[in-house]
Each structure stands twice: as structure tokens, then as C-alpha cells.
Enzyme design. Sequence first.
Site, PDB file in Angstrom:
ATOM      1  CG  ASN A   8      -8.785   8.384  14.075  1.00  0.00           C
ATOM      2  OD1 ASN A   8      -7.868   9.098  14.472  1.00  0.00           O
ATOM      3  ND2 ASN A   8      -8.728   7.757  12.917  1.00  0.00           N
TER       4      ASN A   8
ATOM      5  N   GLY B  20       0.841  -1.209   0.000  1.00  0.00           N
ATOM      6  CA  GLY B  20       0.000   0.000   0.000  1.00  0.00           C
ATOM      7  C   GLY B  20       0.865   1.244   0.000  1.00  0.00           C
TER       8      GLY B  20
ATOM      9  CD  GLU C 259       1.695   6.481  11.412  1.00  0.00           C
ATOM     10  OE1 GLU C 259       2.559   5.610  11.452  1.00  0.00           O
ATOM     11  OE2 GLU C 259       1.775   7.535  12.090  1.00  0.00           O
ATOM     12  CG  PHE C 260      -1.627   7.319  16.471  1.00  0.00           C
ATOM     13  CD1 PHE C 260      -2.959   7.213  16.846  1.00  0.00           C
ATOM     14  CD2 PHE C 260      -0.749   6.322  16.875  1.00  0.00           C
ATOM     15  CE1 PHE C 260      -3.407   6.138  17.613  1.00  0.00           C
ATOM     16  CE2 PHE C 260      -1.182   5.247  17.641  1.00  0.00           C
ATOM     17  CZ  PHE C 260      -2.518   5.153  18.010  1.00  0.00           C
TER      18      PHE C 260
ATOM     19  NE  ARG D 243      -9.554  20.007  35.374  1.00  0.00           N
ATOM     20  CZ  ARG D 243     -10.575  20.343  36.146  1.00  0.00           C
ATOM     21  NH1 ARG D 243     -11.006  19.509  37.066  1.00  0.00           N
ATOM     22  NH2 ARG D 243     -11.171  21.509  35.997  1.00  0.00           N
TER      23      ARG D 243
ATOM     24  CB  CYS E   7      -9.458   8.202   9.126  1.00  0.00           C
ATOM     25  SG  CYS E   7      -8.329   7.443   7.947  1.00  0.00           S
ATOM     26  CG  PHE E   8     -11.888  12.104  12.302  1.00  0.00           C
ATOM     27  CD1 PHE E   8     -10.827  11.322  12.728  1.00  0.00           C
ATOM     28  CD2 PHE E   8     -11.843  13.471  12.565  1.00  0.00           C
ATOM     29  CE1 PHE E   8      -9.744  11.879  13.386  1.00  0.00           C
ATOM     30  CE2 PHE E   8     -10.769  14.040  13.236  1.00  0.00           C
ATOM     31  CZ  PHE E   8      -9.715  13.247  13.643  1.00  0.00           C
TER      32      PHE E   8
ATOM     33  CE  LYS F 107      -5.747   5.534  13.443  1.00  0.00           C
ATOM     34  NZ  LYS F 107      -5.087   6.813  13.338  1.00  0.00           N
TER      35      LYS F 107
HETATM   36  P1  NAD Z   1      -4.870   4.971   0.434  1.00  0.00           P
HETATM   37  O1  NAD Z   1      -6.132   4.607  -0.244  1.00  0.00           O
HETATM   38  O2  NAD Z   1      -4.238   6.298   0.183  1.00  0.00           O
HETATM   39  O3  NAD Z   1      -3.741   3.872   0.080  1.00  0.00           O
HETATM   40  C1  NAD Z   1      -3.954   2.489   0.113  1.00  0.00           C
HETATM   41  C2  NAD Z   1      -3.194   1.865  -1.056  1.00  0.00           C
HETATM   42  O4  NAD Z   1      -3.210   0.440  -0.917  1.00  0.00           O
HETATM   43  C3  NAD Z   1      -3.793   2.161  -2.435  1.00  0.00           C
HETATM   44  O5  NAD Z   1      -2.832   2.829  -3.239  1.00  0.00           O
HETATM   45  C4  NAD Z   1      -4.163   0.781  -3.003  1.00  0.00           C
HETATM   46  O6  NAD Z   1      -3.944   0.662  -4.398  1.00  0.00           O
HETATM   47  C5  NAD Z   1      -3.210  -0.129  -2.238  1.00  0.00           C
HETATM   48  N1  NAD Z   1      -3.647  -1.525  -2.156  1.00  0.00           N
HETATM   49  C6  NAD Z   1      -4.847  -2.010  -1.757  1.00  0.00           C
HETATM   50  N2  NAD Z   1      -4.826  -3.350  -1.767  1.00  0.00           N
HETATM   51  C7  NAD Z   1      -3.601  -3.736  -2.193  1.00  0.00           C
HETATM   52  C8  NAD Z   1      -2.965  -5.009  -2.410  1.00  0.00           C
HETATM   53  N3  NAD Z   1      -3.608  -6.141  -2.143  1.00  0.00           N
HETATM   54  N4  NAD Z   1      -1.690  -5.025  -2.855  1.00  0.00           N
HETATM   55  C9  NAD Z   1      -1.021  -3.878  -3.099  1.00  0.00           C
HETATM   56  N5  NAD Z   1      -1.564  -2.654  -2.905  1.00  0.00           N
HETATM   57  C10 NAD Z   1      -2.833  -2.589  -2.456  1.00  0.00           C
HETATM   58  O7  NAD Z   1      -5.128   4.773   1.995  1.00  0.00           O
HETATM   59  P2  NAD Z   1      -4.391   5.536   3.201  1.00  0.00           P
HETATM   60  O8  NAD Z   1      -4.994   6.877   3.408  1.00  0.00           O
HETATM   61  O9  NAD Z   1      -2.918   5.393   3.063  1.00  0.00           O
HETATM   62  O10 NAD Z   1      -4.895   4.645   4.430  1.00  0.00           O
HETATM   63  C11 NAD Z   1      -4.426   3.332   4.618  1.00  0.00           C
HETATM   64  C12 NAD Z   1      -4.852   2.852   5.996  1.00  0.00           C
HETATM   65  O11 NAD Z   1      -4.267   3.686   7.000  1.00  0.00           O
HETATM   66  C13 NAD Z   1      -6.365   2.916   6.249  1.00  0.00           C
HETATM   67  O12 NAD Z   1      -6.724   1.817   7.043  1.00  0.00           O
HETATM   68  C14 NAD Z   1      -6.546   4.194   7.024  1.00  0.00           C
HETATM   69  O13 NAD Z   1      -7.662   4.148   7.883  1.00  0.00           O
HETATM   70  C15 NAD Z   1      -5.265   4.244   7.847  1.00  0.00           C
HETATM   71  N6  NAD Z   1      -4.814   5.591   8.231  1.00  0.00           N
HETATM   72  C16 NAD Z   1      -4.877   6.619   7.339  1.00  0.00           C
HETATM   73  C17 NAD Z   1      -4.382   7.877   7.701  1.00  0.00           C
HETATM   74  C18 NAD Z   1      -4.427   9.033   6.747  1.00  0.00           C
HETATM   75  O14 NAD Z   1      -4.090  10.136   7.162  1.00  0.00           O
HETATM   76  N7  NAD Z   1      -4.802   8.871   5.508  1.00  0.00           N
HETATM   77  C19 NAD Z   1      -3.803   8.054   8.951  1.00  0.00           C
HETATM   78  C20 NAD Z   1      -3.731   6.973   9.835  1.00  0.00           C
HETATM   79  C21 NAD Z   1      -4.238   5.743   9.461  1.00  0.00           C
HETATM   80  C1  UGA Z   2      -6.785  12.319  11.795  1.00  0.00           C
HETATM   81  C2  UGA Z   2      -6.074  12.219  13.143  1.00  0.00           C
HETATM   82  O1  UGA Z   2      -5.735  13.546  13.599  1.00  0.00           O
HETATM   83  C3  UGA Z   2      -4.806  11.374  13.038  1.00  0.00           C
HETATM   84  O2  UGA Z   2      -4.223  11.202  14.336  1.00  0.00           O
HETATM   85  C4  UGA Z   2      -5.172  10.005  12.454  1.00  0.00           C
HETATM   86  O3  UGA Z   2      -4.004   9.237  12.279  1.00  0.00           O
HETATM   87  C5  UGA Z   2      -5.866  10.193  11.115  1.00  0.00           C
HETATM   88  O4  UGA Z   2      -7.040  11.022  11.309  1.00  0.00           O
HETATM   89  C6  UGA Z   2      -6.354   8.908  10.531  1.00  0.00           C
HETATM   90  O5  UGA Z   2      -6.520   7.929  11.217  1.00  0.00           O
HETATM   91  O6  UGA Z   2      -6.624   8.990   9.335  1.00  0.00           O
HETATM   92  P1  UGA Z   2      -6.466  13.766   9.594  1.00  0.00           P
HETATM   93  O7  UGA Z   2      -7.847  13.328   9.296  1.00  0.00           O
HETATM   94  O8  UGA Z   2      -5.437  13.606   8.554  1.00  0.00           O
HETATM   95  O9  UGA Z   2      -5.918  13.021  10.896  1.00  0.00           O
HETATM   96  O10 UGA Z   2      -6.464  15.327   9.979  1.00  0.00           O
HETATM   97  P2  UGA Z   2      -6.961  16.114  11.279  1.00  0.00           P
HETATM   98  O11 UGA Z   2      -5.997  17.178  11.567  1.00  0.00           O
HETATM   99  O12 UGA Z   2      -7.305  15.225  12.398  1.00  0.00           O
HETATM  100  O13 UGA Z   2      -8.296  16.802  10.759  1.00  0.00           O
HETATM  101  C7  UGA Z   2      -9.471  16.056  10.509  1.00  0.00           C
HETATM  102  C8  UGA Z   2     -10.613  17.007  10.223  1.00  0.00           C
HETATM  103  O14 UGA Z   2     -10.999  17.711  11.400  1.00  0.00           O
HETATM  104  C9  UGA Z   2     -10.261  18.084   9.195  1.00  0.00           C
HETATM  105  O15 UGA Z   2     -11.359  18.288   8.340  1.00  0.00           O
HETATM  106  C10 UGA Z   2      -9.995  19.300  10.051  1.00  0.00           C
HETATM  107  O16 UGA Z   2     -10.189  20.512   9.378  1.00  0.00           O
HETATM  108  C11 UGA Z   2     -11.000  19.105  11.167  1.00  0.00           C
HETATM  109  N1  UGA Z   2     -10.659  19.804  12.416  1.00  0.00           N
HETATM  110  C12 UGA Z   2      -9.520  19.486  13.082  1.00  0.00           C
HETATM  111  C13 UGA Z   2     -11.509  20.774  12.922  1.00  0.00           C
HETATM  112  O17 UGA Z   2     -12.575  21.072  12.330  1.00  0.00           O
HETATM  113  N2  UGA Z   2     -11.191  21.396  14.104  1.00  0.00           N
HETATM  114  C14 UGA Z   2     -10.067  21.096  14.791  1.00  0.00           C
HETATM  115  O18 UGA Z   2      -9.842  21.718  15.863  1.00  0.00           O
HETATM  116  C15 UGA Z   2      -9.210  20.122  14.268  1.00  0.00           C
END
Ligand code: NAD
Ligand code: UGA
Length: 468
Positions: free
Chosen positions: A231, A12, A172-173, A267, A283-284, A227
Site C-alpha cells: 500500500n 467482520g 488482502e490486496f 521498469r 487504507c492508504f 501488505k
Molecule cells: P469494515 O469496517 O468495512 O468492516 C469491518 C467489520 O468488522 C465491521 O462491520 C465491524 O462491525 C466488524 N467487527 C469489528 N469487530 C468485530 C468483532 N469483534 N466481532 C464481529 N465483528 C466485528 O472494514 P474493511 O474495509 O472490511 O477492512 C477490514 C480490514 O481489511 C482492515 O484491516 C483493512 O485495512 C483491510 N483491508 C481493507 C481493504 C478495503 O478495500 N476496504 C482492502 C484490503 C485490506
Molecule cells: C488500495 C489498494 O489498491 C489495494 O491493493 C489494497 O488492498 C487496498 O487499498 C487496501 O488495503 O485497502 P483501494 O483503496 O480500494 O485499494 O483503491 P485504489 O484503486 O488503490 O485507489 C486508492 C485511491 O487512489 C483512490 O482515491 C484513487 O482514486 C486514487 N488513485 C488511484 C489515483 O489518484 N491515481 C491512480 O493512478 C490510482
Amino acid sequence: MIKKIRKICCIGAGYVGGPTMSVIADRCPHLEVNVVDTNEERIKKWNSKDLTKLPIYEPGLEDVIERRRNKNLKFTSDVKENIANADMIFISVNTPTKSRGLGAGQASDLKWVDLCARQIAKYAKGETIVIEKSTLPVKTAQTINEILKSANTYEEGTNRSKRKFFILSNPEFLAEGTAISDLENPDRVLIGGEDPDAINALAEIYSYWVKKEKIITTDLWSSELSKLISNAFLAQRISSINSISALCEITGADIKDVSLAIGADKRIGKHFLKSGPGFGGSCFKKDILNLVYICNHYGLYEVSSYWQKVIEINEWQQKRISSLIVDKLFGTLFNKKISILGFSFKANTNDTRESPAINICNDLIEEGANLHIYDPKVNEKKIKEDLKNRVKSENINCFVETSINECINNSHAIVIVTEWDEFRNLDWKEIYAKMEKPAWVFDTRNITNSADVLDAGFKFWRTGRTYF
Ligand code: NAD
Ligand code: UGA
């Protein structure tokens, strides 16, 4: 005793896989890091010479890629070979909400994770640590384990008896827009697992740049669940502050002052108290829906309806904003030009998944508005595609512009939807002169200087404050 880790494969190459592996490669030059993806177009972009063409925009990412790519960091679509050679495999694939079948609209779609587990079962050799990097429902490690143990599809010539898998959860956070700094300086690294050697092997990698005290180790289920809950708590704060923004608008209080006052209590804490157009991002919503689904599954109906409310308030906030724009513009948007500033779900990313802009633009288009949209990093193709998928009416009256200036000429209103820095200090007097009157500014992100906007002659609304 697990052998020394030398080769890592990440399945991925998305918003998580790409940046996370880049930082690991950067901090651990002794490791060989291979990021694989079946999406060849995406891999091509990760390999493009012109670093502005990487598939995702993240501040600081280009520098890391430039340092490590084709040294100890590779992006490739050769899944088989890289799984076979890896000592450690991260599963970092998408886990969106299921769109059909059992749990549709709530449960996470695990088809990509299932497929990854099967690919690993088929190609892996020897001892392999398999790491859940994707966000997953609690207990998914059990599913992966069963697939790895029982899959009978292993490659010919592979000595099955010598294969061994260790499963870890390492969610991942990172947040988009700050991914590189979040990865380089995380609040914590969470590792859940059963095998102490496997946990240590992963902790050792992080210990090259993360202090030991920040590495939390738990069992698998606590890690997977933490995780989702992390969120859910973050999103809950946004819904809480947005619900109060409506009360501020009615009573004459100012949400910015309320946020400041309550956040000063350590707090409560000052972060994540900005009211706005509701949370977006991939994600949220999907993670809370997943939590709601899990709670219902276990019969915890009160718990599930508590979290469901966080999503409902988010949707209500977006509807509330589009309705009040219609109301302030005398109840009709027919043939009115509205400038939309910002389309990504937050600043400093080109990601538009679940962006509040999509719902707000949809509502305004349905009211007959003529939208002119500008975003510094989201291209025309993406904006049009997102709106086409969302808007029901056949006639999508929308133009994507390449500058603020092109956007605002003769428009009746400006709606700031994303908090990009370039929207903070605009020359409001100059803009006012170019607009139809009465000219409105709707600042959903509270980023403008209200005195400047009002002095220029605008009618002005911002989230959580009414100007009479
Ligand atoms: P994304 O859609 O950007 O990327 C996922 C990638 O995986 C795609 O490019 C897809 O083609 C590839 N893929 C899927 N199945 C596959 C396979 N079998 N073999 C090879 N490649 C394959 O997704 P993302 O935003 O990177 O999120 C990935 C995970 O991480 C999700 O579970 C999401 O909830 C979590 N996450 C995302 C964020 C974020 O900020 N986007 C932050 C923390 C956690
Ligand atoms: C969020 C979490 O912050 C990450 O820790 C987590 O890893 C990630 O989701 C995930 O699991 O995908 P992300 O969605 O990339 O990250 O960005 P954020 O900064 O959390 O913002 C999310 C949404 O909330 C945005 O639309 C942002 O504008 C909004 N937001 C954020 C508000 O409206 N008010 C705030 O005070 C903060």
C-alpha cells in the site's frame, strides 16, 4: 496433520470480509462459509432480499451473493456458535488509526483484533487455523498467539488440552470497485506462517481457482509487512505523479502525456500514474501512518520521514485544488453555487472513507460556497454525515441532488471529484447554457474531453495542465 477444512468463519462482514468470503464460497461449494459481525444492521443488509440493498456496492457482488447465499454462505451475528464450529477463522475486522492514547494519529487501533482473539480463545474448540485477513502492524501475530495461548476465559466444558491454534497471515490486496474481479483473478495470494500443514490447508482452498505459481508463501513477519509496504508503494506513486502535476501546470507540460511517456518504460509500468485530487480510501493513509509509527518505534527516523512525505503531498494536492478553485472564481465563493460531481473516494464504490471530496467540499464550504453534490451511489445521509464530521462552521450550505441536471442549474462552477463513467461524456454545450457565466469546469480526475468543454465556452482547469 491438520484435519480437512469444512467450516470457515469470518469475523467482520465489511468491505473485505463480505466479498472475500462470497468468492471463497462461490469457488469452493464444498465449504460452509459463515460471516459473522456484531453490527446487526450490517448483517440485516447482507441478508436483504433486494440485492441493491447490500451494505456495500461492488460490481459483480450481487451475482455471487445470489448464487451462494443461504446455500454455503451465511451472514449472521451469532459469533459464538460459528467460532466454536469453525476449522478455520478469518479475522477481517477494521484496524483504523488510533484516535487517542499512545500512538494516537499514527498507530493502528488493534482493539477489535484483540477482542477477536479473545473471542476465539473463549469459544474455539479443537484445532483451529486463525488467519489475519485484516491489515496489521508487523508482529501482530505474536500478540494474537499470546492471547490464544494464555487466555483463561475458555467456555466451561471445553477441553482446553485438546485445543490447538495455528496462526497465518493472509493479507488482502483487493481494491474497492474491482473487488470481485481482483478476488477471482488475483495478482498473487500471500500466505505467511510457521506451520507447513496450516499453510497448505489455506493454499489448498485458493488452489480451487488460483494458479499455484501465484500463491506466495513466506514467514509471518514478511507477510504482515508486505501488505503495508504494498500500500505504501502504491500511494507513493500517486503522490509522485501529483507532485509533478503541479510542475506541469506551471511549465505548460501535460501530466497525461508525462504519465504515458514514463509508464511506457516497463521498469516503471503504466498503472497507478493517474494524477488527481489525491488518494482516498480507508487504507492508504492509515497504513502509511502505521508504517511511519513502526519506523519511529524502531528508531528509523529517516525512513519514517520519507514515508510521511507521501501523506503530506497528498494533503497538499487537495488544498492546492481547493485554493485554485477559489482563486479562479475571483477570490470569493460567497453565495456562489458550485456543483460537485462525485463524492466516493473512487468510482464504482459507495465508500467515502477519506474521500478527497470531503476535504475539498470542506474548504469550499468554509469559503462560503453553496454546494450541490451528486454521486450515483453515495446517499444523502452519508454525504451529510461526512461533512458534518469534517466542517467546522455551523452553516453547512450543502444540497444533495439525485441527478447531474438538478445539480448544475445556475451554478458558477462544476468540480468533478470522482471519475464515475457518467461524468466522462456529458453534453457540455447543454450544460453551459444552464450555468452562470463565466462558467468553470474543474476536472480533478482528467476524464473529460478538453476540446468539448472548451468548445462549449467553459473556462477549464484540469489536474496537470493549464489552458491559457
Ligand atoms: P469494515 O469496517 O468495512 O468492516 C469491518 C467489520 O468488522 C465491521 O462491520 C465491524 O462491525 C466488524 N467487527 C469489528 N469487530 C468485530 C468483532 N469483534 N466481532 C464481529 N465483528 C466485528 O472494514 P474493511 O474495509 O472490511 O477492512 C477490514 C480490514 O481489511 C482492515 O484491516 C483493512 O485495512 C483491510 N483491508 C481493507 C481493504 C478495503 O478495500 N476496504 C482492502 C484490503 C485490506
Ligand atoms: C488500495 C489498494 O489498491 C489495494 O491493493 C489494497 O488492498 C487496498 O487499498 C487496501 O488495503 O485497502 P483501494 O483503496 O480500494 O485499494 O483503491 P485504489 O484503486 O488503490 O485507489 C486508492 C485511491 O487512489 C483512490 O482515491 C484513487 O482514486 C486514487 N488513485 C488511484 C489515483 O489518484 N491515481 C491512480 O493512478 C490510482
